[in-house]
Design a protein around this motif. Structure first.
Motif, PDB file in Angstrom:
ATOM      1  N   PHE A  91       0.829  -1.194   0.000  1.00 11.27           N
ATOM      2  CA  PHE A  91       0.000   0.000   0.000  1.00 11.27           C
ATOM      3  C   PHE A  91       0.864   1.244   0.000  1.00 11.27           C
ATOM      4  O   PHE A  91       1.800   1.367   0.800  1.00 11.27           O
ATOM      5  CB  PHE A  91      -0.908   0.033   1.232  1.00 11.27           C
ATOM      6  N   ASN A  95       0.473  11.228   4.085  1.00 18.73           N
ATOM      7  CA  ASN A  95      -0.203  11.946   5.154  1.00 18.73           C
ATOM      8  C   ASN A  95      -0.850  13.192   4.542  1.00 18.73           C
ATOM      9  O   ASN A  95      -0.342  13.774   3.603  1.00 18.73           O
ATOM     10  CB  ASN A  95       0.721  12.289   6.309  1.00 18.73           C
ATOM     11  N   TYR A 103      -3.640   9.612   7.337  1.00 18.99           N
ATOM     12  CA  TYR A 103      -3.101   9.026   6.119  1.00 18.99           C
ATOM     13  C   TYR A 103      -4.223   8.821   5.098  1.00 18.99           C
ATOM     14  O   TYR A 103      -5.359   8.520   5.463  1.00 18.99           O
ATOM     15  CB  TYR A 103      -2.532   7.649   6.388  1.00 18.99           C
ATOM     16  N   PHE A 105      -4.687   6.179   1.926  1.00 11.81           N
ATOM     17  CA  PHE A 105      -4.075   4.987   1.359  1.00 11.81           C
ATOM     18  C   PHE A 105      -4.546   4.752  -0.070  1.00 11.81           C
ATOM     19  O   PHE A 105      -5.692   5.056  -0.421  1.00 11.81           O
ATOM     20  CB  PHE A 105      -4.450   3.748   2.189  1.00 11.81           C
ATOM     21  N   GLY A 106      -3.680   4.157  -0.851  1.00 11.85           N
ATOM     22  CA  GLY A 106      -4.089   3.639  -2.146  1.00 11.85           C
ATOM     23  C   GLY A 106      -4.797   2.307  -1.954  1.00 11.85           C
ATOM     24  O   GLY A 106      -4.903   1.795  -0.834  1.00 11.85           O
ATOM     25  N   THR A 107      -5.268   1.735  -3.063  1.00  8.25           N
ATOM     26  CA  THR A 107      -6.049   0.502  -2.990  1.00  8.25           C
ATOM     27  C   THR A 107      -5.179  -0.745  -2.943  1.00  8.25           C
ATOM     28  O   THR A 107      -5.691  -1.845  -2.774  1.00  8.25           O
ATOM     29  CB  THR A 107      -6.995   0.391  -4.191  1.00  8.25           C
TER      30      THR A 107
ATOM     31  N   MET B  41     -10.196  -1.718  -1.555  1.00  6.88           N
ATOM     32  CA  MET B  41     -10.035  -0.330  -1.102  1.00  6.88           C
ATOM     33  C   MET B  41      -8.845  -0.248  -0.163  1.00  6.88           C
ATOM     34  O   MET B  41      -8.462  -1.220   0.470  1.00  6.88           O
ATOM     35  CB  MET B  41     -11.302   0.141  -0.382  1.00  6.88           C
ATOM     36  N   GLY B  42      -8.306   0.921  -0.068  1.00  5.54           N
ATOM     37  CA  GLY B  42      -7.255   1.139   0.906  1.00  5.54           C
ATOM     38  C   GLY B  42      -7.850   1.291   2.295  1.00  5.54           C
ATOM     39  O   GLY B  42      -9.058   1.220   2.493  1.00  5.54           O
TER      40      GLY B  42
END
Lengths: 115, 115
Positions: A91, A95, A103, A105-107, B41-42
């Motif tokens: 991932f 921030n 944070y 996050f990407g997938t 999903m993240g």
């Protein structure tokens, strides 16, 4: 809204070879941090590497390094000499702003390492 | 060094039931947070706290309550569980002082199923 995009749902790499995982982000902030986290089947989130946006030098941690392109808002992870233990979900995260620990996050990208 | 400890690791609930996910850290970190992770999903931020007595909402707070009576503990409460709350929940903590590097340390996660 700030976003983090990982366009590769899954990647494969031969053991001992090199692989690069892509990450792009969208932010209006000038200072921020970027991270790569590894999530093995145990589910534990493990910090792989961290980059400070105000530093031009790319971060490295042993076999892991990043290619940070601030103008392009790109933050890719390179894994050299891939090992079977590198197989995991990876991932990318950012921030939201300096001074905050929120944070985005990407997938995630699932990395398979082939023996 | 225990780090961030989450209990339970797995839980199955019926719709409408309530429960509390526990999170404890022994690193004297000021910042603690809860994320949920859904397939494809993240991680998404639910609630966070910057110290005892201080909490705030993240990206997806609806249906969840938190409190922070001590530095060490940050429980997440589901008052009336819904199937949409089926997810993996992660607790994380960070040191807020100088040199903290904005790094969050994660627990091993709680897998929750709501039937």
């Amino acid at each position: 809204a700030q976003t983090v995009t990982q366009s590769q749902p899954e990647m494969s790499v031969q053991e001992a070879e090199t692989v690069t995982l892509s990450c792009t982000y969208d932010t209006s902030e000038s200072d921020y941090y970027l991270f790569w986290y590894k999530q093995p089947p145990s589910r534990q989130m493990i910090l792989v590497i961290r980059q400070e946006a105000y530093k031009q030098q790319n971060a490295t941690e042993n076999r892991f390094s990043v290619n940070f392109q601030k103008a392009a808002k790109s933050f890719s992870l390179k894994i050299s000499d891939s090992q079977l233990g590198d197989a995991a979900m990876y991932f990318c995260a950012q921030n939201i702003a300096l001074g905050t620990y929120k944070y985005i996050f990407g997938t995630g990208t699932r990395l398979k390492v082939l023996a | 060094n225990a780090g961030v400890t989450q209990t339970p690791k797995f839980q199955v609930l019926k719709t409408g039931q309530s429960m509390t996910l526990q999170c404890a850290q022994d690193m004297n970190h000021e910042y603690m947070s809860w994320y949920r992770q859904d397939p494809g999903m993240g991680l998404r931020l639910i609630h966070y706290s910057v110290g005892a007595g201080i909490t705030d909402q993240g990206e997806v707070p609806n249906g969840y309550n938190v409190s922070r009576s001590t530095t060490e503990d940050f429980p997440l409460r589901l008052l009336s569980a819904a199937p949409s709350q089926t997810s993996v929940y992660f607790c994380a903590s960070s040191y807020l002082g100088k040199g903290a590097k904005n790094i969050q340390y994660f627990g091993a996660g709680t897998r929750l199923s709501v039937l």
